[in-house]
Design a protein around this motif. Structure first.
Motif, PDB file in Angstrom:
ATOM      1  N   VAL A 126       0.830  -1.198   0.000  1.00 53.12           N
ATOM      2  CA  VAL A 126       0.000   0.000   0.000  1.00 53.12           C
ATOM      3  C   VAL A 126       0.870   1.257   0.000  1.00 53.12           C
ATOM      4  CG1 VAL A 126      -1.978  -1.067   1.130  1.00 53.12           C
ATOM      5  CG2 VAL A 126      -0.187  -0.026   2.532  1.00 53.12           C
ATOM      6  N   GLU A 127       0.373   2.273  -0.643  1.00 53.21           N
ATOM      7  CA  GLU A 127       1.052   3.567  -0.641  1.00 53.21           C
ATOM      8  C   GLU A 127       1.127   4.101   0.789  1.00 53.21           C
ATOM      9  OE1 GLU A 127      -1.425   5.790  -3.259  1.00 53.21           O
ATOM     10  OE2 GLU A 127      -0.535   4.946  -5.085  1.00 53.21           O
ATOM     11  N   GLY A 128       2.261   4.691   1.121  1.00 51.25           N
ATOM     12  CA  GLY A 128       2.424   5.289   2.436  1.00 51.25           C
ATOM     13  C   GLY A 128       2.959   4.358   3.503  1.00 51.25           C
ATOM     14  N   ALA A 129       3.094   3.062   3.212  1.00 55.25           N
ATOM     15  CA  ALA A 129       3.648   2.130   4.197  1.00 55.25           C
ATOM     16  C   ALA A 129       5.106   2.475   4.476  1.00 55.25           C
ATOM     17  CB  ALA A 129       3.535   0.698   3.695  1.00 55.25           C
ATOM     18  N   LYS A 130       5.540   2.232   5.701  1.00 53.80           N
ATOM     19  CA  LYS A 130       6.909   2.514   6.121  1.00 53.80           C
ATOM     20  C   LYS A 130       7.680   1.219   6.326  1.00 53.80           C
ATOM     21  CE  LYS A 130       6.142   6.965   6.351  1.00 53.80           C
ATOM     22  NZ  LYS A 130       6.732   7.899   5.364  1.00 53.80           N
ATOM     23  N   PHE A 131       8.987   1.282   6.069  1.00 51.26           N
ATOM     24  CA  PHE A 131       9.858   0.124   6.164  1.00 51.26           C
ATOM     25  C   PHE A 131      11.170   0.514   6.840  1.00 51.26           C
ATOM     26  CE2 PHE A 131       7.144  -0.062   2.501  1.00 51.26           C
ATOM     27  CZ  PHE A 131       6.634  -1.346   2.504  1.00 51.26           C
ATOM     28  N   SER A 132      11.793  -0.439   7.501  1.00 49.52           N
ATOM     29  CA  SER A 132      13.112  -0.167   8.078  1.00 49.52           C
ATOM     30  C   SER A 132      13.816  -1.473   8.429  1.00 49.52           C
ATOM     31  CB  SER A 132      12.992   0.692   9.343  1.00 49.52           C
ATOM     32  OG  SER A 132      14.274   0.968   9.876  1.00 49.52           O
ATOM     33  N   LEU A 133      15.124  -1.454   8.243  1.00 49.76           N
ATOM     34  CA  LEU A 133      16.020  -2.501   8.741  1.00 49.76           C
ATOM     35  C   LEU A 133      16.840  -1.832   9.844  1.00 49.76           C
ATOM     36  CD1 LEU A 133      16.828  -3.663   5.160  1.00 49.76           C
ATOM     37  CD2 LEU A 133      15.795  -5.156   6.883  1.00 49.76           C
ATOM     38  N   SER A 134      16.239  -1.748  11.015  1.00 49.58           N
ATOM     39  CA  SER A 134      16.715  -0.845  12.069  1.00 49.58           C
ATOM     40  C   SER A 134      17.630  -1.507  13.093  1.00 49.58           C
ATOM     41  CB  SER A 134      15.503  -0.235  12.785  1.00 49.58           C
ATOM     42  OG  SER A 134      14.653  -1.257  13.288  1.00 49.58           O
ATOM     43  N   ASP A 169       9.865   4.839   2.685  1.00 50.05           N
ATOM     44  CA  ASP A 169       8.453   4.641   2.383  1.00 50.05           C
ATOM     45  C   ASP A 169       8.243   3.662   1.236  1.00 50.05           C
ATOM     46  OD1 ASP A 169       9.052   6.072   0.061  1.00 50.05           O
ATOM     47  OD2 ASP A 169       8.048   7.911   0.714  1.00 50.05           O
ATOM     48  N   SER A 170       6.975   3.441   0.901  1.00 43.73           N
ATOM     49  CA  SER A 170       6.649   2.438  -0.112  1.00 43.73           C
ATOM     50  C   SER A 170       7.158   2.828  -1.497  1.00 43.73           C
ATOM     51  CB  SER A 170       5.143   2.202  -0.158  1.00 43.73           C
ATOM     52  OG  SER A 170       4.446   3.410  -0.377  1.00 43.73           O
ATOM     53  N   ALA A 171       7.224   4.132  -1.774  1.00 45.52           N
ATOM     54  CA  ALA A 171       7.763   4.559  -3.068  1.00 45.52           C
ATOM     55  C   ALA A 171       9.225   4.157  -3.199  1.00 45.52           C
ATOM     56  CB  ALA A 171       7.599   6.064  -3.240  1.00 45.52           C
ATOM     57  N   GLU A 172       9.985   4.346  -2.131  1.00 44.97           N
ATOM     58  CA  GLU A 172      11.395   3.942  -2.143  1.00 44.97           C
ATOM     59  C   GLU A 172      11.517   2.422  -2.156  1.00 44.97           C
ATOM     60  OE1 GLU A 172      15.700   4.546  -1.812  1.00 44.97           O
ATOM     61  OE2 GLU A 172      13.962   5.494  -2.760  1.00 44.97           O
ATOM     62  N   ALA A 173      10.654   1.732  -1.437  1.00 43.60           N
ATOM     63  CA  ALA A 173      10.658   0.267  -1.449  1.00 43.60           C
ATOM     64  C   ALA A 173      10.410  -0.261  -2.859  1.00 43.60           C
ATOM     65  CB  ALA A 173       9.600  -0.265  -0.491  1.00 43.60           C
ATOM     66  N   HIS A 174       9.550   0.416  -3.597  1.00 45.91           N
ATOM     67  CA  HIS A 174       9.288   0.041  -4.987  1.00 45.91           C
ATOM     68  C   HIS A 174      10.497   0.347  -5.861  1.00 45.91           C
ATOM     69  CE1 HIS A 174       7.130   0.864  -8.983  1.00 45.91           C
ATOM     70  NE2 HIS A 174       7.188  -0.438  -8.837  1.00 45.91           N
ATOM     71  N   LEU A 179       9.374  -3.934  -3.198  1.00 43.85           N
ATOM     72  CA  LEU A 179       7.999  -4.090  -3.667  1.00 43.85           C
ATOM     73  C   LEU A 179       7.990  -4.073  -5.191  1.00 43.85           C
ATOM     74  CD1 LEU A 179       6.036  -1.608  -1.334  1.00 43.85           C
ATOM     75  CD2 LEU A 179       6.266  -4.096  -1.069  1.00 43.85           C
ATOM     76  N   HIS A 180       7.175  -4.921  -5.793  1.00 45.63           N
ATOM     77  CA  HIS A 180       7.002  -4.891  -7.241  1.00 45.63           C
ATOM     78  C   HIS A 180       5.996  -3.829  -7.663  1.00 45.63           C
ATOM     79  CE1 HIS A 180       8.507  -9.098  -6.707  1.00 45.63           C
ATOM     80  NE2 HIS A 180       9.222  -8.730  -7.749  1.00 45.63           N
ATOM     81  N   GLU A 181       5.069  -3.514  -6.748  1.00 42.87           N
ATOM     82  CA  GLU A 181       4.011  -2.570  -7.085  1.00 42.87           C
ATOM     83  C   GLU A 181       3.535  -1.891  -5.812  1.00 42.87           C
ATOM     84  OE1 GLU A 181      -0.393  -2.724  -9.312  1.00 42.87           O
ATOM     85  OE2 GLU A 181       0.795  -4.558  -9.033  1.00 42.87           O
ATOM     86  N   THR A 182       3.240  -0.582  -5.901  1.00 42.27           N
ATOM     87  CA  THR A 182       2.577   0.121  -4.803  1.00 42.27           C
ATOM     88  C   THR A 182       1.203   0.555  -5.289  1.00 42.27           C
ATOM     89  OG1 THR A 182       3.587   2.228  -5.466  1.00 42.27           O
ATOM     90  CG2 THR A 182       4.718   0.947  -3.772  1.00 42.27           C
ATOM     91  N   ILE A 183       0.265   0.542  -4.378  1.00 46.38           N
ATOM     92  CA  ILE A 183      -1.123   0.733  -4.776  1.00 46.38           C
ATOM     93  C   ILE A 183      -1.882   1.409  -3.645  1.00 46.38           C
ATOM     94  CG2 ILE A 183      -2.078  -1.450  -3.885  1.00 46.38           C
ATOM     95  CD1 ILE A 183      -2.624  -0.339  -7.476  1.00 46.38           C
ATOM     96  N   ALA A 184      -2.929   2.158  -3.975  1.00 51.51           N
ATOM     97  CA  ALA A 184      -3.786   2.744  -2.948  1.00 51.51           C
ATOM     98  C   ALA A 184      -4.433   1.632  -2.131  1.00 51.51           C
ATOM     99  CB  ALA A 184      -4.853   3.618  -3.593  1.00 51.51           C
ATOM    100  N   ALA A 185      -4.648   1.911  -0.848  1.00 52.25           N
ATOM    101  CA  ALA A 185      -5.155   0.875   0.056  1.00 52.25           C
ATOM    102  C   ALA A 185      -6.469   0.265  -0.442  1.00 52.25           C
ATOM    103  CB  ALA A 185      -5.337   1.452   1.453  1.00 52.25           C
TER     104      ALA A 185
END
Length: 266
Positions: A126-134, A169-174, A179-185
């Motif tokens: 989903v768009e706006g999701a956050k990710f981290s390898l913290s 964020d999901s845009a960077e993950a893509h 991520l192969h695709e980001t999409i609205a929730a």
């Protein structure tokens, strides 16, 4: 005991849902064991053609559970290694599952949650999701999940994210390939169904061999990975009981900055 993982088979698709929404689907020993068992059931069921992995609630998975981390901080190096081997076995099982796997990334993913995404053949978030390898913020490293994350995003991106522990964020993950695709929730389920539609057109044996081929051509085999898992489990166990790891874990659990972070700020 409340189930941490829910498996539902509809038609030819097995949906595996991480079901600890109150703690953002964080990992503990129960979740790891139940997820491994769910994957084994999906693998053994001849009616299942594809597996969808997702989370309940607002998050995909926040990584390690706080109480689990607290117990591991007090455990011996040997116990930490045995614990890490269980997580490594889960990741390896998901990565080498013979059936196509799709991560339905419904929200944030941290640490081991990123590892689960990287182990899946297809990842839609989903768009706006956050990710981290913290992990470095705790004086640790993402050892067990590292082979899969590096295979997904490449060594160059992994080097950056492993050493900074930054949130992206999901845009960077893509952009980097997690991520192969980001999409609205509100369009996530439709996007998942589109991928399942295309998966349904392939021969199941051919898909299993195609997946094995792609992994082998990238240098990843299950036998070799098992040896790597042992080495990586030993590494994370050693770091957890090291002075820096103990300090970092303690600071995180006490909700305070570790000494090195305060020094950097000062």
């Amino acid at each position: 005991m409340t189930a941490s993982v829910v498996l539902q088979v509809r038609a030819s698709v097995a949906e595996i849902r991480l079901s600890r929404p109150g703690v953002h689907n964080a990992f503990d020993n129960q979740l790891i064991a139940e997820l491994a068992a769910a994957l084994d059931r999906a693998e053994a069921d001849p009616a299942v053609r594809a597996v969808v992995l997702t989370g309940e609630g607002a998050s995909f998975s926040a990584g390690a559970d706080l109480n689990w981390m607290r117990s591991m901080a007090k455990a011996s190096e040997a116990d930490n290694r045995a614990d890490s081997i269980k997580l490594a076995s889960l990741m390896r099982r998901l990565n080498f599952l013979s059936k196509p796997t799709l991560a339905r990334v419904n929200g944030a993913a941290y640490g081991g949650g990123v590892g689960l995404i990287a182990c899946c053949d297809i990842a839609i978030g989903v768009e706006g999701a956050k990710f981290s390898l913290s992990e470095v913020k705790l004086g640790l490293v993402p050892a067990v999940i590292s082979p899969y994350v590096i295979a997904a995003i490449g060594a160059r991106q992994a080097r950056r994210l492993f050493v900074t522990g930054e949130v992206f964020d999901s845009a960077e993950a893509h952009r980097i390939g997690l991520l192969h695709e980001t999409i609205a929730a509100d369009q996530l389920d439709a996007a998942v169904e589109r991928s399942l539609h295309w998966l349904g057109k392939g021969g199941p044996q051919a898909q299993a061999e195609a997946k094995r081929l792609a992994l082998a051509m990238s240098g990843m085999t299950e036998a070799a990975q098992q040896n790597i898992d042992g080495e990586n489990a030993a590494l994370i166990a050693r770091l957890r009981v090291s002075p820096e790891g103990q300090h970092g874990l303690g600071a995180f659990l006490d909700k305070r900055a570790p000494d090195w972070a305060r020094e950097a700020q000062g």
